[in-house]
Write an enzyme that holds these catalytic residues in place. Structure first.
Site, PDB file in Angstrom:
ATOM      1  N   TYR A 173       1.093  -1.261   0.023  1.00 58.14           N
ATOM      2  CA  TYR A 173      -0.182   0.007   0.124  1.00 58.14           C
ATOM      3  C   TYR A 173       0.762   1.409  -0.157  1.00 58.14           C
ATOM      4  O   TYR A 173       1.756   1.244   0.938  1.00 58.14           O
ATOM      5  CB  TYR A 173      -1.218   0.167   1.330  1.00 58.14           C
ATOM      6  N   GLY A 216     -18.257   5.407  -1.898  1.00 57.78           N
ATOM      7  CA  GLY A 216     -19.110   6.787  -1.983  1.00 57.78           C
ATOM      8  C   GLY A 216     -20.267   6.867  -3.064  1.00 57.78           C
ATOM      9  O   GLY A 216     -20.937   7.649  -2.861  1.00 57.78           O
TER      10      GLY A 216
END
Length: 313
Positions: free
Chosen positions: A49, A223
């Site tokens: 990451y 979202g």
């Protein structure tokens, strides 16, 4: 145990090799505080990451706050190598790679151990016995306490478990109201539509049967149903956003809590992974467990049918 998990993939700045800055550490600290406020104590990482910067900034937060490590649990992943000049990205669950990558993660995280190590992706060249040997070595050293997997089917878990001396405790998969292949495969086994979904049927059932926690990444659908504005939303997406908002108002909570509550209502005991770095959105997830308890069967199905844009068979 059913819970929320904070996914740290968004921390640490860009995916480039450029070093992180103090502002990225501050962002990580704010995210940690918001997660703790929401009752979250498990933090999810991976060695890749942000090219390792997600772990590094989190390690700085831990170093600056004595006692925090004892209040939380950490999990990280290994098994993916990002592309390098002349070398394509590939999977690597060889013994040496597992040992090397876990030790590097511990150094970046500034901790002596991780509570859970996840094998990030199935590696076609992995020898299950060799993987088991590496995991056993790390556990004997006290560097890893439990083992999980990510993006694996029931059959892949079974082959690995045959060689392990420790149980697989988690399987992290993409699961949300938007990414519903895990759910569609359950009801479409006798329909031609089943071919539209690649999710391996039986994986959810295998995890339930063997006490393997299903961790759902992408749980907030990026979202889509709680304020993100796609270029050309479909009618199903618009209708789902409106339904989520209405249910949130009915329950006196946020749209995020409704989406997560929908996942947590499932009897598999799904643990959603929250990936946003926005402290407000992280705190907005705190009511998910309450919503899961209160949501009716009719509301659960209404969300599903609305999101799929057609009735179930």
């Amino acid at each position: 145990m059913q819970e929320l998990i904070y996914g740290c993939m968004g921390l640490g700045g860009s995916w480039s090799d450029e070093p992180h800055g103090s502002d990225h550490v501050d962002e990580a600290a704010a995210a940690v505080d918001a997660a703790l406020d929401a009752g979250i104590t498990l933090f999810d990482h991976a060695d890749i990451y942000r090219n390792g910067k997600s772990e590094a900034v989190f390690g700085e937060v831990l170093a600056a706050r004595p006692g925090l490590r004892d209040r939380i649990r950490l999990q990280t992943k290994c098994g993916i190598r990002l592309s390098e000049p002349g070398i394509p990205g590939h999977y690597d669950l060889s013994r040496d790679a597992i040992l090397e990558r876990v030790n590097a993660s511990l150094k970046r995280l500034r901790t002596d151990y991780v509570d859970i190590l996840l094998l990030h992706r199935p590696d076609p060249l992995a020898d299950p016995a060799e993987v088991a040997g590496a995991v056993g070595h790390l556990m004997a050293e006290g560097k890893v306490r439990q083992l999980g997997v990510s993006n694996m089917s029931a059959a892949q878990i079974e082959v690995l478990q045959d060689q392990l001396e420790t149980p697989v405790v988690a399987n992290q998969l993409e699961m949300s109201l938007l990414k519903r292949a895990w759910l569609e495969s359950h009801v479409l086994v006798n329909h031609s539509e089943h071919l539209d979904y690649s999710f391996p049927h039986g994986t959810v059932e295998h995890c339930i049967r063997n006490g393997i926690t299903l961790q759902a990444y992408g749980s907030l659908a990026r979202g889509l149903y709680t304020g993100a504005e796609p270029d050309s939303p479909s009618s199903a997406e618009t209708a789902t956003s409106e339904l989520v908002a209405r249910l949130a108002a009915d329950y006196g909570t946020s749209g995020e809590a409704v989406l997560l509550g929908w996942l947590m209502k499932h009897p598999a005991g799904i643990a959603p992974v929250i990936g946003t770095v926005n402290p407000g959105r992280i705190r907005a997830c705190r009511d998910a467990g309450r919503v899961a308890q209160a949501m009716t069967r009719a509301e659960w199905y209404q969300l599903w049918v609305t999101a799929r844009g057609s009735n179930i068979p």
